[in-house]
Design a protein around this motif. Structure first.
Motif, short mmCIF file in Angstrom:
data_model
loop_
_atom_site.label_atom_id
_atom_site.label_comp_id
_atom_site.label_asym_id
_atom_site.label_seq_id
_atom_site.Cartn_x
_atom_site.Cartn_y
_atom_site.Cartn_z
N GLU A 1 -6.07 -2.57 -11.14
CA GLU A 1 -5.74 -4.15 -10.73
C GLU A 1 -5.11 -4.29 -9.42
O GLU A 1 -4.42 -3.29 -8.91
N GLY A 2 -5.11 -5.45 -8.86
CA GLY A 2 -4.25 -5.86 -7.63
C GLY A 2 -5.23 -5.73 -6.47
O GLY A 2 -6.02 -5.41 -6.30
N LYS A 3 -4.34 -6.03 -5.33
CA LYS A 3 -4.81 -6.19 -4.01
C LYS A 3 -4.03 -5.46 -3.21
O LYS A 3 -3.08 -5.26 -3.24
N VAL A 4 -4.75 -4.99 -2.11
CA VAL A 4 -4.05 -4.18 -1.02
C VAL A 4 -4.51 -4.88 0.44
O VAL A 4 -5.68 -4.94 0.59
N LEU A 5 -3.50 -5.48 1.14
CA LEU A 5 -3.73 -6.20 2.44
C LEU A 5 -3.40 -5.26 3.50
O LEU A 5 -2.00 -4.89 3.53
N PHE A 6 -4.17 -5.03 4.56
CA PHE A 6 -3.67 -4.29 5.58
C PHE A 6 -4.07 -5.02 6.89
O PHE A 6 -5.18 -5.43 6.86
#
Lengths: 257, 288
Positions: free
Chosen positions: A58-63
């Protein structure tokens, strides 16, 4: 300050185990941010999610304002995210210089014709990249070892060579997984200087480390994990005085730095 | 004596080329490609068809055969390797055996059961050196193999593509993190290996009839050669191939040509029993 990396409520579930449990954190542009916690807390799992080895449950990673979770590692690395490994993973049969050059190849567009027939353009690009790689080796103190095979380096040398290889990718964010593990005091001191130097060059660093002297000395901010959950976040002073962190990880009160 | 040595070295060069094709793939993706012998057959048949049926000049036929085999190498890995890449070693190996059977039988249907004679660029001409006459094709085989080995060394050691392929062979995950497109590097490795097979095929055709069965024995001998040399080692594959070629010819000449193949495998068994790392496995263990 704006965040370079945003981890937004990620969870990573392996079978029945929640290795990471809805973790959120921001790594700000230009800071040295440490991720600490007891063994098995999920630190390396977080790094593996960020660098694209695992797709989070689950969840998001923003770079750099782009979603990267689930992207291929090679795409993520081209976007400007480089890492080192807890157990050194160099290309052991290549030379020290070649290892660093590999880090740069993804950036150099030379085409197949160029790489095989060595066109003048290729030679020019190649010469420039060799010089850049040598400069990186000089920075980590391995310049005179450039033509030796990576497997013949000492453990400490291999660890900094891995950092040099990661730097050749010209990263915006550098993930260091236990860079001081296995280093002696002198090498650790050199490592602290090196990481500071990188920060001076504008590279943001996310660090996993058990050496608390190094962590407290270097970090602008620290996130503490326990059983996959964030239990505290803040600057080194705040963390050292946080009761929960002391109980879970740091042990009895003592001054670092 | 000299003639025997030269023809042994020529046959050994072919084994070396085929063994190199096997070793390059084994190092890159940890798979033993048992279809490599059939790839050689395919290269030989393609060149023979282009020359004998379509009447192309022989060198053009060689070049087209190598290019077509490059394309074939790409398809081969897409079909037989890529879908199985996360499966255990043995699954992929069985897939390559499947491809080898398919190719052998397909060749029998397309080109028929009769072996084809396909002359080289020099036909049957002999070169006389100091009273010894040597088959020109044998010299060609040795020279071209030498050139390919030099090229390969240069390619993997000095070019960025070669180094990226080496890096992929040594640690795929770390290579991915360097921004290297790993699946592309693996495809290149299969393409390169198939091109080596085509080169071996066109070189071998004039001294060996082109037939559907030519690959089976060749693939097995080349595999044996790479083990004799020390499996995974590039210099080992080359030296193992040459050694096996020379050994066979001398055994055929001085002992019995009937037992030529048996000698190759007796040596293989002896090496496995007494020097399991191969003749050159320990000392020279350079990968790719």
């Amino acid at each position: 300050m704006e965040p370079l990396l945003t981890v937004d409520a990620i969870s990573m579930i392996f079978g029945g185990l929640r290795a990471v449990d809805s973790l959120s954190m921001n790594v700000m542009l230009g800071e040295i941010h440490s991720l600490i916690g007891p063994n098995g807390a999920g630190k390396t799992t977080v790094l593996n999610v960020i660098s694209g080895f695992y797709k989070p449950t689950e969840g998001k990673v923003l770079f750099d304002n782009k979603l990267i979770q689930g992207s291929n590692s090679s795409t993520i690395s081209r976007a400007g995210l480089a890492r080192t490994f807890q157990n050194v993973r160099l290309f052991k049969e290549l030379t020290v210089l070649e290892n660093v050059q590999i880090g740069m190849y993804a950036l150099v567009k030379e085409g197949i014709i160029g790489t095989v027939f060595h066109t003048p353009y290729f030679r020019k690009v190649n010469k420039a990249s060799v010089e850049e790689c040598m400069a990186l080796l000089e920075m980590v103190g391995l310049k005179d070892k450039a033509s030796l095979r990576a497997r013949n380096m000492s453990y400490g040398q291999q660890k900094v060579l891995e950092i040099a290889r990661a730097l050749a990718q010209k990263p915006k964010l550098l993930l260091l997984d236990e860079p001081a593990a296995g280093l002696n005091d002198t090498e650790t001191f050199e490592l602290i200087k090196l990481v500071r130097q990188l920060q001076g060059k504008g590279i943001t660093v996310l660090l996993i480390e058990h050496n608390m002297r190094l962590v407290m000395n270097l970090s602008d901010r620290i996130t503490v994990l326990n059983f996959g959950k964030k239990i505290a976040e803040g600057n080194p002073d705040v963390i050292q005085n946080n009761e929960e962190v002391i109980q879970a990880y740091l042990g009895k009160r003592r001054a670092y730095a | 004596m000299i003639q025997l040595l030269i023809s042994g070295l020529a046959m050994g060069s072919i084994y070396a080329l085929v063994a190199l094709g096997i070793v390059v793939i084994a190092n890159a993706v940890n798979v033993v490609n048992f279809a490599q012998g059939e790839n050689v057959m395919l290269g030989a048949y393609v060149a023979a068809t282009l020359t004998l049926t379509l009447h192309l000049p022989i060198l053009a036929a060689y070049a087209i055969s190598i290019i077509l085999l490059a394309l074939y190498g790409y398809i081969f890995q897409k079909v037989a390797y890529y879908p199985l890449r996360k499966k255990p070693f043995i699954t992929v190996v069985v897939a390559t055996i499947g491809v080898s059977m398919f190719l052998k039988n397909a060749a029998r249907i397309v080109w028929g059961p009769q072996p084809i004679y396909f002359a080289g660029p020099f036909g049957e001409s002999m070169i006389r050196v100091g009273g010894v006459s040597i088959n020109a094709q044998n010299i060609l085989i040795i020279v071209v193999t030498l050139a390919l080995v030099v090229f390969q060394h240069f390619f993997f050691a000095k070019t960025s593509l070669g180094r990226q392929m080496q890096a992929t062979a040594q640690d795929q995950e770390a290579a991915t993190l360097m921004g290297i497109k790993v699946s592309r590097m693996i495809a290149f490795t299969f393409i390169y290996s198939s091109m080596l097979a085509a080169a071996a095929g066109v070189l071998l055709a004039p001294i060996f009839y082109v037939s559907a069965d030519m690959g089976a024995n060749l693939g097995l001998k080349a595999f044996a050669a790479s083990i004799i040399g020390g499996f995974g080692s590039v210099p080992g594959a080359i030296l193992g191939g040459l050694f096996l070629g020379v050994l066979e010819i001398f055994a055929a000449a001085y002992v019995s040509s009937l037992y030529k193949d048996a000698f190759a495998f007796i040596v293989l068994i002896l090496i496995l029993a007494f020097m399991p790392r191969g003749l050159f496995g320990e000392k020279i263990s350079t990968k790719v």
